[in-house]
Design a protein around this motif. Structure first.
Motif, PDB file in Angstrom:
ATOM      1  N   ASP A 196      -3.719  34.578  44.069  1.00 43.44           N
ATOM      2  CA  ASP A 196      -3.213  33.147  44.218  1.00 43.44           C
ATOM      3  C   ASP A 196      -5.021  32.328  44.108  1.00 43.44           C
ATOM      4  OD1 ASP A 196      -2.091  30.394  45.025  1.00 43.44           O
ATOM      5  OD2 ASP A 196      -1.068  30.931  46.703  1.00 43.44           O
ATOM      6  N   GLY A 197      -5.204  31.494  43.271  1.00 39.99           N
ATOM      7  CA  GLY A 197      -5.838  31.054  43.583  1.00 39.99           C
ATOM      8  C   GLY A 197      -6.793  30.805  42.083  1.00 39.99           C
ATOM      9  N   SER A 198      -7.106  31.803  41.104  1.00 46.34           N
ATOM     10  CA  SER A 198      -7.932  32.574  40.543  1.00 46.34           C
ATOM     11  C   SER A 198      -7.537  31.260  39.535  1.00 46.34           C
ATOM     12  CB  SER A 198      -7.239  33.998  39.680  1.00 46.34           C
ATOM     13  OG  SER A 198      -7.413  34.534  41.207  1.00 46.34           O
ATOM     14  N   GLU A 199      -9.231  31.025  38.902  1.00 44.82           N
ATOM     15  CA  GLU A 199      -9.057  31.148  38.053  1.00 44.82           C
ATOM     16  C   GLU A 199      -8.788  31.704  36.652  1.00 44.82           C
ATOM     17  OE1 GLU A 199     -12.648  28.153  35.311  1.00 44.82           O
ATOM     18  OE2 GLU A 199     -13.226  28.565  37.383  1.00 44.82           O
ATOM     19  N   LEU A 200      -8.112  31.258  35.715  1.00 42.63           N
ATOM     20  CA  LEU A 200      -8.067  31.683  34.442  1.00 42.63           C
ATOM     21  C   LEU A 200      -9.445  31.988  32.941  1.00 42.63           C
ATOM     22  CD1 LEU A 200      -4.101  30.086  33.892  1.00 42.63           C
ATOM     23  CD2 LEU A 200      -4.823  32.760  35.179  1.00 42.63           C
ATOM     24  N   PRO A 201      -9.121  32.785  32.652  1.00 42.42           N
ATOM     25  CA  PRO A 201     -10.186  32.979  31.293  1.00 42.42           C
ATOM     26  C   PRO A 201     -10.080  32.102  30.791  1.00 42.42           C
ATOM     27  CG  PRO A 201      -8.682  35.341  31.816  1.00 42.42           C
ATOM     28  CD  PRO A 201      -8.414  34.233  32.706  1.00 42.42           C
ATOM     29  N   ALA A 202      -9.090  31.008  30.315  1.00 43.41           N
ATOM     30  CA  ALA A 202      -9.224  30.075  29.561  1.00 43.41           C
ATOM     31  C   ALA A 202      -7.600  29.708  30.090  1.00 43.41           C
ATOM     32  CB  ALA A 202      -9.101  30.568  28.542  1.00 43.41           C
ATOM     33  N   PRO A 203      -7.753  27.884  29.780  1.00 41.58           N
ATOM     34  CA  PRO A 203      -6.579  27.174  30.517  1.00 41.58           C
ATOM     35  C   PRO A 203      -5.109  27.605  29.342  1.00 41.58           C
ATOM     36  CG  PRO A 203      -7.726  25.585  30.112  1.00 41.58           C
ATOM     37  CD  PRO A 203      -8.433  26.855  29.696  1.00 41.58           C
TER      38      PRO A 203
ATOM     39  N   ILE B 197     -10.045  20.363  41.230  1.00 37.35           N
ATOM     40  CA  ILE B 197      -9.897  21.607  40.694  1.00 37.35           C
ATOM     41  C   ILE B 197      -8.340  20.808  40.459  1.00 37.35           C
ATOM     42  CG2 ILE B 197      -9.378  23.648  40.948  1.00 37.35           C
ATOM     43  CD1 ILE B 197     -11.270  24.742  42.788  1.00 37.35           C
ATOM     44  N   LEU B 198      -8.286  20.953  39.484  1.00 41.62           N
ATOM     45  CA  LEU B 198      -7.173  20.245  38.710  1.00 41.62           C
ATOM     46  C   LEU B 198      -6.288  21.758  38.388  1.00 41.62           C
ATOM     47  CD1 LEU B 198      -4.719  18.482  37.247  1.00 41.62           C
ATOM     48  CD2 LEU B 198      -6.425  18.247  35.368  1.00 41.62           C
ATOM     49  N   ALA B 199      -5.592  22.115  38.839  1.00 40.81           N
ATOM     50  CA  ALA B 199      -5.437  23.560  38.852  1.00 40.81           C
ATOM     51  C   ALA B 199      -4.008  23.738  37.655  1.00 40.81           C
ATOM     52  CB  ALA B 199      -4.467  24.238  40.476  1.00 40.81           C
ATOM     53  N   ASP B 200      -3.194  23.159  38.222  1.00 41.56           N
ATOM     54  CA  ASP B 200      -2.704  23.120  37.144  1.00 41.56           C
ATOM     55  C   ASP B 200      -1.437  21.473  36.849  1.00 41.56           C
ATOM     56  OD1 ASP B 200       0.036  22.963  39.045  1.00 41.56           O
ATOM     57  OD2 ASP B 200      -0.029  24.659  39.105  1.00 41.56           O
ATOM     58  N   THR B 201      -0.787  20.688  35.847  1.00 38.01           N
ATOM     59  CA  THR B 201      -0.494  19.461  35.961  1.00 38.01           C
ATOM     60  C   THR B 201       0.168  19.704  34.199  1.00 38.01           C
ATOM     61  OG1 THR B 201      -0.566  17.438  35.087  1.00 38.01           O
ATOM     62  CG2 THR B 201      -2.085  18.794  33.536  1.00 38.01           C
ATOM     63  N   LYS B 202       1.280  18.881  34.097  1.00 33.70           N
ATOM     64  CA  LYS B 202       2.687  18.846  33.311  1.00 33.70           C
ATOM     65  C   LYS B 202       2.852  17.402  32.732  1.00 33.70           C
ATOM     66  CE  LYS B 202       6.531  17.454  36.340  1.00 33.70           C
ATOM     67  NZ  LYS B 202       8.575  18.086  36.470  1.00 33.70           N
ATOM     68  N   PHE B 203       2.976  17.708  31.173  1.00 33.43           N
ATOM     69  CA  PHE B 203       2.672  16.249  30.582  1.00 33.43           C
ATOM     70  C   PHE B 203       4.437  16.264  30.199  1.00 33.43           C
ATOM     71  CE2 PHE B 203      -1.691  17.629  30.222  1.00 33.43           C
ATOM     72  CZ  PHE B 203      -2.212  16.628  30.694  1.00 33.43           C
TER      73      PHE B 203
ATOM     74  N   ARG C 194     -13.406  23.744  49.298  1.00 35.89           N
ATOM     75  CA  ARG C 194     -12.628  25.022  50.134  1.00 35.89           C
ATOM     76  C   ARG C 194     -11.447  24.856  49.035  1.00 35.89           C
ATOM     77  NH1 ARG C 194      -9.515  20.824  53.309  1.00 35.89           N
ATOM     78  NH2 ARG C 194      -8.899  22.411  54.569  1.00 35.89           N
ATOM     79  N   TRP C 195     -12.023  25.755  47.776  1.00 37.52           N
ATOM     80  CA  TRP C 195     -10.969  26.841  46.688  1.00 37.52           C
ATOM     81  C   TRP C 195     -11.655  27.844  47.575  1.00 37.52           C
ATOM     82  CZ3 TRP C 195     -13.747  28.550  42.014  1.00 37.52           C
ATOM     83  CH2 TRP C 195     -12.448  29.809  41.256  1.00 37.52           C
ATOM     84  N   GLN C 196     -10.852  29.483  47.790  1.00 39.83           N
ATOM     85  CA  GLN C 196     -11.024  30.822  47.831  1.00 39.83           C
ATOM     86  C   GLN C 196      -9.855  30.607  46.894  1.00 39.83           C
ATOM     87  OE1 GLN C 196     -12.219  30.380  52.327  1.00 39.83           O
ATOM     88  NE2 GLN C 196     -10.912  32.813  51.916  1.00 39.83           N
ATOM     89  N   PRO C 197      -9.713  32.025  46.733  1.00 41.57           N
ATOM     90  CA  PRO C 197      -9.056  32.652  45.341  1.00 41.57           C
ATOM     91  C   PRO C 197      -8.541  33.832  46.878  1.00 41.57           C
ATOM     92  CG  PRO C 197     -10.641  32.260  44.108  1.00 41.57           C
ATOM     93  CD  PRO C 197     -11.020  31.856  45.611  1.00 41.57           C
TER      94      PRO C 197
END
Length: 299
Positions: free
Chosen positions: A141-148, A203-209, A237-240
């Protein structure tokens, strides 16, 4: 059950025809055929529109969207024609009303994810995929993905839940060319916004358009990169490995599912009214997101 706890009656304005009452926005059409979009202070969670409003929320969403549209103007055109209040409209609409182009909307929610959380995390835990896209082992939970990644969803009616679909299914629904354009535009806009937010400690974790067509041109529509449509996390405060503190409505979701609320989200009863401290804290989170992102003071 889900939907509105108390559905509001549309406000009648001379020269405007009411088209739709959504979870947060009310849509009208003016005599020129343009859309008039009014952002309310309503709050939605778990497919319910709650009985308690968040003061200033509609203005924050509108003003933040306008700021982002300016930041993204060289990447994709947007639907805004004017911010002037239509003649005869209530003074209370000021600052939360946009006159917009009437587009042929694409019936797909365009979701970009740069971090793993929410429904994407739930799917990953079962299949190591998100919307059919394979991801590496060991993410939490909270891991950054290799690419969006681009993870489309079908757009639901009020009271229904948007459903994640594969890229292939989206292409089947809207056509291969449109699906490719949506993916390209979504990831380009997300990458620009992610970098801007990161410079401001968010951090912009995700979004929808949402996109629509004006003729053959793809146009960015609705709201964009707000706490309603995005997950914003404080970078310091980001902590995966745990749920992240956020500037979005997760605070409201957490209260609704707490013992204090006494609400069973799997039952048939509508959610309760929000207590004052939750209202005030939620408003503060929306305002802080606006101020940190834009660098301007909210007034």
């Amino acid at each position: 059950m889900s939907g509105f706890v108390e559905k509001p009656e549309p406000i009648e304005v001379p020269g405007l025809v009411h088209l739709h009452t959504g979870k947060v926005r009310d849509l009208y059409r003016n005599e020129a055929g343009d859309l008039v979009m009014v952002a309310s202070d309503r709050m939605s969670a778990y497919d319910w529109v709650l009985p308690t409003e968040i003061p200033d929320k509609g203005r924050v969403l509108t003003q933040l969207s306008l700021w982002w549209f300016d930041q993204l103007a060289d990447l994709v055109p947007n639907h805004v024609l004017s911010t002037e209040l239509p003649e005869g409209a209530p003074a209370d609409w000021r600052g939360r009303t946009l006159v917009c182009k009437s587009l042929r909307m694409v019936p797909v929610e365009c979701v970009a994810r740069g971090y793993l959380t929410g429904s994407g995390l739930a799917e990953y835990r079962q299949t190591r995929t998100v919307c059919g896209l394979a991801l590496p082992e060991g993410l939490v939970d909270g891991s950054e993905l290799p690419a969006p990644i681009f993870t489309p969803a079908t757009k639901a009616e009020v009271g229904e839940h948007d459903e994640n679909v594969s890229y292939e299914e989206a292409a089947r629904q809207v056509g291969a060319d449109t699906a490719a354009l949506l993916r390209q535009a979504t990831l380009a806009v997300y990458s620009r916004a992610r970098d801007i937010a990161r410079e401001r400690g968010i951090i912009l974790a995700d979004t929808k358009f949402e996109f629509g067509y004006e003729g053959d041109e793809l146009v960015l529509a609705d709201e964009v990169l707000t706490p309603d449509s995005s997950r914003f996390w404080p970078a310091d405060r980001w902590q995966p490995g745990r749920a992240q503190p956020s500037y979005d409505k997760q605070y409201v979701r957490d209260w609704l599912t707490s013992a204090e609320s006494g609400w069973d989200r799997t039952g048939e009863q509508p959610p309760p009214a929000l207590p004052q401290q939750v209202v005030e804290a939620t408003r503060a989170k929306y305002v802080e997101a606006y101020e940190r992102l834009t660098g301007m003071s909210w007034s």
